[in-house]
Every structure is written in structure tokens, then in C-alpha cells.
Design a protein around this motif. Sequence first.
Motif, mmCIF file in Angstrom:
data_model
loop_
_atom_site.group_PDB
_atom_site.id
_atom_site.type_symbol
_atom_site.label_atom_id
_atom_site.label_comp_id
_atom_site.label_asym_id
_atom_site.label_seq_id
_atom_site.Cartn_x
_atom_site.Cartn_y
_atom_site.Cartn_z
ATOM 1 N N VAL A 214 0.954 -1.288 0.001
ATOM 2 C CA VAL A 214 -0.038 -0.097 -0.008
ATOM 3 C C VAL A 214 0.801 1.000 0.126
ATOM 4 O O VAL A 214 0.586 2.217 -0.798
ATOM 5 C CB VAL A 214 -1.018 -0.037 1.148
ATOM 6 N N SER A 215 1.791 1.319 0.911
ATOM 7 C CA SER A 215 2.792 2.385 0.773
ATOM 8 C C SER A 215 3.574 2.665 -0.406
ATOM 9 O O SER A 215 4.146 3.980 -0.768
ATOM 10 C CB SER A 215 3.830 2.261 2.005
ATOM 11 N N GLN A 216 3.718 1.607 -1.257
ATOM 12 C CA GLN A 216 4.639 1.770 -2.395
ATOM 13 C C GLN A 216 3.925 2.071 -3.884
ATOM 14 O O GLN A 216 4.129 2.411 -4.710
ATOM 15 C CB GLN A 216 5.610 0.539 -2.747
ATOM 16 N N THR A 217 2.419 1.592 -3.655
ATOM 17 C CA THR A 217 1.590 1.668 -4.707
ATOM 18 C C THR A 217 0.912 2.959 -5.035
ATOM 19 O O THR A 217 0.399 3.749 -3.961
ATOM 20 C CB THR A 217 0.535 0.916 -4.695
ATOM 21 N N LYS A 218 1.008 3.730 -6.241
ATOM 22 C CA LYS A 218 0.520 4.889 -6.640
ATOM 23 C C LYS A 218 -0.796 4.610 -7.442
ATOM 24 O O LYS A 218 -1.454 5.681 -7.688
ATOM 25 C CB LYS A 218 1.268 5.691 -7.423
ATOM 26 N N ASP A 219 -1.210 3.596 -8.127
ATOM 27 C CA ASP A 219 -2.038 3.295 -8.952
ATOM 28 C C ASP A 219 -3.453 3.360 -8.044
ATOM 29 O O ASP A 219 -3.531 2.427 -7.165
ATOM 30 C CB ASP A 219 -1.804 2.059 -9.803
ATOM 31 N N ASP A 220 -4.441 4.093 -8.254
ATOM 32 C CA ASP A 220 -5.571 3.995 -7.498
ATOM 33 C C ASP A 220 -6.332 2.733 -7.613
ATOM 34 O O ASP A 220 -6.956 2.265 -6.625
ATOM 35 C CB ASP A 220 -6.340 5.228 -7.897
ATOM 36 N N ALA A 221 -6.460 2.028 -8.924
ATOM 37 C CA ALA A 221 -7.218 1.161 -8.937
ATOM 38 C C ALA A 221 -6.407 -0.300 -8.161
ATOM 39 O O ALA A 221 -7.368 -1.132 -7.652
ATOM 40 C CB ALA A 221 -7.053 0.592 -10.500
ATOM 41 N N ARG A 222 -5.134 -0.286 -8.146
ATOM 42 C CA ARG A 222 -4.542 -1.220 -7.304
ATOM 43 C C ARG A 222 -4.821 -1.021 -5.793
ATOM 44 O O ARG A 222 -4.740 -1.870 -5.084
ATOM 45 C CB ARG A 222 -3.295 -1.523 -7.828
ATOM 46 N N LEU A 223 -4.755 0.280 -5.560
ATOM 47 C CA LEU A 223 -4.728 0.610 -4.149
ATOM 48 C C LEU A 223 -6.063 0.087 -3.681
ATOM 49 O O LEU A 223 -6.218 -0.528 -2.414
ATOM 50 C CB LEU A 223 -4.596 2.157 -3.955
ATOM 51 N N ARG A 224 -7.227 0.239 -4.402
ATOM 52 C CA ARG A 224 -8.545 -0.127 -3.879
ATOM 53 C C ARG A 224 -8.478 -1.591 -3.997
ATOM 54 O O ARG A 224 -9.251 -2.288 -3.035
ATOM 55 C CB ARG A 224 -9.504 0.245 -4.923
ATOM 56 N N LYS A 225 -7.930 -2.353 -4.700
ATOM 57 C CA LYS A 225 -7.801 -3.919 -4.574
ATOM 58 C C LYS A 225 -6.961 -4.379 -3.210
ATOM 59 O O LYS A 225 -7.633 -5.144 -2.737
ATOM 60 C CB LYS A 225 -6.954 -4.421 -5.752
ATOM 61 N N LEU A 226 -5.881 -3.376 -2.979
ATOM 62 C CA LEU A 226 -4.958 -4.171 -1.843
ATOM 63 C C LEU A 226 -6.168 -3.638 -0.641
ATOM 64 O O LEU A 226 -5.861 -4.414 0.447
ATOM 65 C CB LEU A 226 -3.589 -3.195 -1.682
ATOM 66 N N ALA A 227 -6.594 -2.568 -0.550
ATOM 67 C CA ALA A 227 -7.365 -1.913 0.533
ATOM 68 C C ALA A 227 -8.599 -2.832 0.937
ATOM 69 O O ALA A 227 -8.929 -3.232 1.843
ATOM 70 C CB ALA A 227 -7.852 -0.593 0.508
ATOM 71 N N GLY A 228 -9.174 -3.506 -0.299
ATOM 72 C CA GLY A 228 -10.240 -4.256 -0.193
ATOM 73 C C GLY A 228 -11.529 -3.425 -0.133
ATOM 74 O O GLY A 228 -11.638 -2.394 -0.005
ATOM 75 N N THR A 229 -12.823 -4.135 -0.104
ATOM 76 C CA THR A 229 -14.265 -3.554 0.215
ATOM 77 C C THR A 229 -14.528 -3.963 1.451
ATOM 78 O O THR A 229 -14.294 -4.790 2.143
ATOM 79 C CB THR A 229 -15.024 -4.086 -0.944
ATOM 80 N N VAL A 230 -15.493 -2.887 2.090
ATOM 81 C CA VAL A 230 -16.162 -2.921 3.189
ATOM 82 C C VAL A 230 -17.006 -4.215 3.283
ATOM 83 O O VAL A 230 -17.514 -4.588 2.114
ATOM 84 C CB VAL A 230 -16.909 -1.649 3.721
ATOM 85 N N ARG A 231 -17.254 -4.633 4.316
ATOM 86 C CA ARG A 231 -18.150 -5.761 4.427
ATOM 87 C C ARG A 231 -19.651 -5.413 3.837
ATOM 88 O O ARG A 231 -20.244 -4.399 4.250
ATOM 89 C CB ARG A 231 -18.416 -6.083 6.054
ATOM 90 N N ALA A 232 -20.061 -6.149 2.908
ATOM 91 C CA ALA A 232 -21.439 -6.176 2.488
ATOM 92 C C ALA A 232 -21.596 -5.073 1.540
ATOM 93 O O ALA A 232 -22.495 -4.406 1.550
ATOM 94 C CB ALA A 232 -22.597 -6.131 3.494
ATOM 95 N N GLU A 233 -20.582 -4.693 0.722
ATOM 96 C CA GLU A 233 -20.770 -3.568 -0.182
ATOM 97 C C GLU A 233 -21.319 -4.075 -1.453
ATOM 98 O O GLU A 233 -20.868 -4.704 -2.376
ATOM 99 C CB GLU A 233 -19.210 -2.971 -0.572
ATOM 100 N N TYR A 234 -22.513 -3.940 -1.757
ATOM 101 C CA TYR A 234 -23.214 -4.526 -2.867
ATOM 102 C C TYR A 234 -23.781 -3.418 -3.922
ATOM 103 O O TYR A 234 -23.643 -2.387 -3.676
ATOM 104 C CB TYR A 234 -24.835 -4.945 -2.291
#
Length: 688
Positions: free
Chosen positions: A299-319
Motif C-alpha cells: 500500500v505504501s509503495q503503490t500509486k495506482d488508484d485501481a490497485r490501491l483499492r484492490k489492496l485495501a479491499g471492500t467494506v463488508r457487504a458492499e453490494y
Amino acid sequence: MSPLVPLYAQIDDAALEAMASKGIVRRARADATNVQFESIGTDEIVGTIEGATVRLDAKGLAKARCTCPAATLCRHKVAVVFALRTQAGEPAAAPAADIDWPARLAAFDRKVLLKAVGKTGLREALRLSALAEATNVDAGPLTLKVVLRLKAEEIEVAIPGQGDFGSVVSSLPERRRPAGHAAAILAARRHFGHDAIELDDTEAASDQVMLAPDPALLGVMQDVVCRAYAQGFAVPSRALEERLMLLAVSSRAEAMPRLSATLRRIAEGLEQRRARNVNHDPVELLRELAFAHALLFAVSQTKDDARLRKLAGTVRAEYEPIGDVELIGLGATMFETITGAVGVTGHFVEPATGRRFTATLARSTTHDTRFDPREAYRTQAVWGHTLARLSSSTFRLAGAQASSSGRLSLSQTSRAEAIQPFKPVRELVATWTQEASLAALAHLSWHGLADHLSRSFAPTLDAPPPSAQPVVLLPSRIAPVAFDDLSQRLRWPLMDAGGAWISLTLDHDDEGRGLGARRIAALEAALGDGGSKRPFAIVAIARLDAGKLVLEPMALWSDSQIALDFPERAAAPGKDVVSRIMAGLRRTVAQFAPPPPADVTVRQTAQLLQGGVDALIGFAEAGLHASTRERLLAPLAKTYQLASLPPLAQLVSRTIASRDSDTSAAALATAQGLFTLQSFTSRLQVWT
């Protein structure tokens, strides 16, 4: 007069008792005459009593410091509060006007609570409030005392007549205060007739427009994770657990749900280790630490927003809405986790795309005795019908919403329509293996199945592996089931058309609801009757278990669907019945199916990798002592070099050569490499 004096003088007995106990408050009142003040300034008050020094500042009594070893609010701090009351002339004996508690509670609205505790804290507060079997709200002259009586504990919280959320006090551990205090506020709001506060998880996506991790926060998290490895195995401490939990529930960490979740699991693992809990698994603790370290670095090394979102994950039950979908029910399974969560999950497939979906009815704790997953399966409405009906039917789900992992929303805006019982037919299911959309679901070849599962469960940092994946197996030959006394595991060999064999397994687990024993009893009841038809297809659940890929039968398809967790007829898993069943299963199956051969190469690789994991745990348990590097890690580096595993050898060598300040980070990087390679070697065993 110092502005700190009235701040502490207005703390009444109810608030003090909520933070400590009546006994401590009573003793502190008697000791107040012995308090000597070294200084009463605008920024700090320093008082001494019986050799202990107490320091109070504007942060409040919960953050006060005392030189005594007490881990909670001590009598010295309370005695200083009583002494300040005396110095202030006891002005807080009675307020000038009664406090308008309904108006006071109205100020703690949804926006205020979300800002104070975040979505994770508010979600936990809602759970605690719902689990409370009784609630007492007692309005005093200065403080509102709220007591939540849960089955396992009582939570006592004091809400003062003035101040923000931080002014609320209790004796809860620091990591539990945000959710506990919010739960008390919710209960008090309900007591005074305010509207209920709810948390809509679907709002999470709109809340997070841009993901911009805080470098300073990531640095703090990285440091705490490294300290957890360096100290947690040798000398686990409550302070380290509290620090991890506070980081996990911080509002900024909530923008990275995968990281927040793993920090929670690390804190829980450290707590289990400190308490010498029999369920503690040091390997899993190391796995979580290594993953957290790798994720923080990425996360600290990634600048690409799309990959950052993948690394961060989604909140529970994001439908997200997916429109109307045609679904086929594959069956349902019950589950019970080691933390006490119980529930039932229905599995579905969309034949047009092959995408698999799940729908779950669950509770996060067994303390909710009103919830029975078996009863919920048969009676609780899901999209207007029961899960029992839908999991064995074809239907159209109108207005469907699903998460990225395939979990379906149980929102009342979705409706199940055109429901027809699903009657599995061999010819129909066989055609699935030829259709591009369903070829990943139905399998005639076990080698093809192994390749598919290897791709599905391949490790990647960008996304968590699937927790489980249903597959439909069409064997050409079915051997009798057998039970292994040593491993306490049932084995069921199946052969494909090419003569290859795989083995389905079921663990005989009679703890909790005894799901393993019940499944074995149901399987024996379905297969043991000579008059019943053998299934032409088996729905199995593939999942990772301790680094190995296993297949567990979920449902049998013949003329109808037989769900092992919900059979029409099955022996109750009583001791006598289960003993009889096990005795019948203790038969050799060699005459029907060859035993799985010992894969020497895989076994040796697994032993090498496990040896590295054990060495890193031993290194941490020794406090990262220099002598342990030579004794445990140096031979490991040579072994990996000789075994043609140079990347692992380099990682271990870097750990050996690292400076003391970098040793934890290097060791965790090595651990992540070991666990990643373990995942790549976890292939379904197929033999002939």
C-alpha cells in the motif's frame, strides 16, 4: 483557579463507580484527606498519596497517569478527584437546573457517533445493544448511568451532562470503550424515545471517493506489526493488543478493510497467546503478521488508484445492483467458527455466466440464543421465501444486489420469482461440463479439476483467496466411505472416466453443534441403505485447510438433492449412534480404490517450508536473540540453497545480516515468502 479543578470536581460518584467500583470509590473517599498537591497549574495537576504520584491534565480521568502498577483506574486517582472536589467547595453537589437528558442524548446522532467510533465501532455497538438482555438507565444529578446486561457480562457506562463523546467513561478496556460507550448511548436514546440509529453498509462505497492512505499512519502500523513479531511471541502484552485494536478501528484504517481485519486478528491472536488459550495457533499468528507487513509495504509503495483499492479491499457487504439473474440452487451448509459465529449459507450458480453466489443467515455469536441456523434455514424469509426452498430450486432473483465476492444482499427490494424445484438429471449436469460458462463448475476429469482449483486458490496480495468454492463432481465410480481412527477423518474415494482418483473428506468434529459428526451420520444414512440409489453427482466445497486443498461433500444428487446438513432422514449424532456408524465405516477400501500414494517431492517441500516457519517462530520466541540467528536461521539458509530454493535462501540470509532495527521486517518478509510458496504447493491430490 486552574481550569482543570472544575473539570475534575464535577465528576460525580456515579461516573467514578462506572470507571472503577463502589469499593474503590468508598476507600478513595476516605483517603482523600491524605492527598498532597505538588502543583495545580493550568495544564497539569500533580498530587501525591501514599508514595504514588498522580498527574491529571485536560484529557480527562481516563487518560490520567499514576506511578502505581494498577492497570485500571486506581484509588489514588479517585482520591485526588475527591480532594479537588473539597478544594472547589463541592460545587457539583447539585446542579443549578435539571439536565434535559432527552436533548442531551439527541446531540449524539448518527453523524456524531460515526465520527467518534467509525463504521466498525458503530456496527459493534449495534450488535452489543441488540444482545443486551436487559438495560437499566438511571439519571443522576450530573450523570446518566447506563447498564447493559449481556449474557456473559455487564457493561456499565456513565454519560456526563456535558462534554463530547470523549467525556463518556467506563471501566471497559481501552480497545472496547468506543463500541461499548456507543452501545450505551444507543440504549439511552432508545430509553428516551429517540429514533433508532442504523448503519447502512451500502453507503460505504459513496463515503470513500478517493483512497489516499496516510503515510504517517502506515508507518505507525508497520512499526506496531514489527513490534508484535519481536515481542508478541516472547512477552505478549495487553498494551500491544490495545494498540493494535485502536489502529484497527481508527477511521482511516476503516478505509482499508483488509488491513483493519488482519490487525484485529493479530490482536486476538496475541490475546490468546497471553491467556494461554488452547485455541491459539502460533503459525496462524505469524501468517497474519507476515500478511499485514506485506500489505502495508504494498500500500505504501503503490500509486495506482485501481490497485490501491484492490489492496485495501471492500467494506463488508458492499453490494452493487446486478439486475435480474436466473439462479440454480446447489445446496446449503451450516457453519460455526472458533470465535462463536454461527449460520447457514446457500450456494447458487447463474447458468448464463457460471458465476457462483452465496446468501447467508448468521449471527456473530452463540450468545444470541434466539437464532437457530437450522430453524432459520427452514422458516426465515429470504427474498420472500425460505432458504430451504431456494437452495434446491431454479428461480429468477429480481432486483439482485451482490458484492464483489458473490455474496447476495438479503435486501427486501430483491424478490425471488418463477420458482421451480430443481431436479438434477445426469444428462443435464453432464452437458454443463461442455458449456463454457459452467465448465468451471462441473467436472468429469479430476486433473482438470485440480488445475481449476489451483488457479482459483493461487495466492495474490491484491485479493484474498476465496474462502470456499462449490464444484459439481461427476464420478464414473464411487468407492465405499471409510473412517481413519488416527486422523479422525472420513475418506470417500471417487474415480473419473480416465481412472484417476480423488478423495473427499469429512472431519469427525463433535464440538459445538457437532457439524462434522452430523454430516458423517447423514452421509452414511444416504449411502448405507442398499435400496437407495447411489448419487450420479456430488456437490463438494473446495477450501484451504492448514495450507492444503480439501474437498468436502455438501450435497448428493440422484433423483433429488440431499443436503448433508439438512437431510430428510439422518441419525442424530449421539455417542452410541456415532460409535455404531464409525464401526461400520472402519473398513478397508483398498479393494475398491487404491490408497493415495505418498508424494515424496511435495512432502519434502512441505517439510522444508514448515521447518522455516517453525524456525521463525522459535526466533521470535527467543526475543530475536543474536545467538538464535546462528542456531536456527543459518542452517536454514544453507538448506534452502541446497534444495534449489535460492529466493528463500536469500530472504533468510537477509534476515541474518539485518541490523537489529530491521530484523523484524526482514523476518516477516521471509515468512511471507514461505507462506506464499506453501500456497502454490497446495494442489488437490489426484492419483491412479
